[in-house]
Design an enzyme around this catalytic site. Structure first.
Site, PDB file in Angstrom:
ATOM      1  N   THR A  17       0.887  -1.251  -0.037  1.00  0.00           N
ATOM      2  CA  THR A  17      -0.130   0.083   0.100  1.00  0.00           C
ATOM      3  C   THR A  17       0.872   1.210  -0.006  1.00  0.00           C
ATOM      4  OG1 THR A  17      -1.751  -0.888   1.120  1.00  0.00           O
ATOM      5  CG2 THR A  17      -1.717   1.249   1.319  1.00  0.00           C
ATOM      6  N   THR A  93       1.378  -4.995   4.115  1.00  0.00           N
ATOM      7  CA  THR A  93       1.295  -5.243   5.341  1.00  0.00           C
ATOM      8  C   THR A  93       0.748  -6.687   5.548  1.00  0.00           C
ATOM      9  OG1 THR A  93      -0.820  -4.415   5.675  1.00  0.00           O
ATOM     10  CG2 THR A  93       1.033  -2.900   6.420  1.00  0.00           C
TER      11      THR A  93
END
Ligand code: ASP
Length: 346
Positions: A17, A93
């Site tokens: 991200t 993540t």
């Protein structure tokens, strides 16, 4: 303590991200190139450090992470080990805890910082957490003691003010900035106005140990989680699968399972055929103690070994690593019960 002016850091961008932008047609976040990411963090130039970079091309969403990418990361770190004081890996993540755990085993004898970080919001977003995570991770990767030795000579995850041992981390939130936890091991550092290192919990530096890279991981394993109502046919079928070499068996509480004769028999038969079955609790904190209840003791008798207080991520990657080394089943069982990279408390 301060970062040395001579320190050099290699920044490895895998994706995630942090570097994504929104596709104007679909609205979905997609990986974007490293230059785009760096343009949003001009502050990097203010560090009195030599920072070099290496980017995956194309960058990946970490859901696409795999053992071959881990081997690539090991190769990059090994071939640049002498040149840099520390390494920062920018990573999505979703599987960051798996990569951090895998690297802690694959980089045997590591004595330099390898800090993984990422973010919940892209670096171009107004309220991004990416800048803070990236800048602090670089500072930690460059941090040296007054005698020039690294402050944190191990694989870590830095996220939202917390520096954690990599193989103790788990992603706990899909929406909070505070997205990672190290449930069974204390923080290695906390970053507020200053970075406070908790030295007592950090792996000690040893100048006599050399880095030994490992590239092979054997992923013929499965995570198998118990639930009330589990059916014999399915479990027996899985345990008889010829490719299957090991199981991370997620049990209840302190390592307990229902006392169904069919389950005990299937597990006993599987361990006798050389399958390695490791008991990990479904609880997010605490440890397996198979002698505590009769429902745990039966598993010990079936040849199942304790994964102690391991995270699932550490147990899975440790088993893949040990199988990849070609050890015998007995050696793997013995090593699963030992701490080889600080991943369990024994
Ligand atoms: N799906 C993204 C990834 O893991 C999520 C993130 O980076 O936070 O690459």
């Amino acid at each position: 303590m301060s970062t040395s002016t001579q320190a050099s850091v290699l920044l490895i961008y895998t994706g995630g991200t942090i570097g994504m932008i929104q596709n104007p047609d679909t609205g979905a976040l997609e990986s974007f190139n490293f230059d785009h990411l760096l343009r949003h963090v001009p502050e990097i130039r203010q560090f009195n450090l030599d920072i070099f970079s290496y980017a995956f091309n194309p960058p990946i969403d970490s859901s696409d992470m795999s053992p071959s990418f881990w081997a690539e990361l090991v190769g990059i770190i090994y071939s640049n080990y002498e040149r840099y004081d520390g390494f920062v890996i920018l990573h999505g993540t979703d599987t960051m805890a798996f990569t951090a755990s895998a690297l802690s085993f694959m980089l045997e004898g590591l004595m330099k910082p390898v800090i993984l970080t990422g973010s919940q919001l892209p670096i171009g977003a107004l309220r991004t957490d990416g800048k803070e995570n990236l800048l602090t991770a670089i500072e930690i990767a460059a941090a040296k003691n007054p005698d020039g030795t690294p402050v944190v000579p191990e694989v870590c995850v830095f996220f939202h003010e917390k520096l954690m041992r990599g193989n103790r981390t788990t992603k706990i939130s899909a929406e909070n900035f505070d997205a990672f936890e190290s449930n069974n091991y204390p923080l290695l550092a906390h970053s507020g106005i200053e970075i406070q290192y908790h030295r007592h919990f950090i792996k000690p530096y040893n100048p006599d140990i050399e880095l030994v890279p490992h590239y092979k991981m054997d992923s013929n394993i499965l995570i198998f989680s118990l639930f009330p109502g589990i059916q014999p046919g399915i479990v027996e079928q899985v345990l008889r699968s010829p490719e299957l070499k090991g199981i991370i068996f997620r049990t209840f509480g302190s390592g307990n399972a229902p006392r169904f004769p069919w389950l005990t028999e299937a597990l006993t038969e599987a361990t006798k055929r050389g399958k390695i079955i490791v008991n990990i609790t479904q609880c997010s904190t605490g440890s397996v103690k198979m002698r505590m209840y009769e429902t745990g003791r039966q598993l010990l008798e079936a040849g199942i070994i304790s994964g102690h207080d391991s995270t699932v991520e550490a147990a899975v990657t440790k088993l893949m690593y040990l199988l990849g080394q070609g050890f015998s089943a007995d050696t793997i069982r013995a090593k699963m019960k030992e701490s080889i990279a600080g991943e369990i408390s024994v």
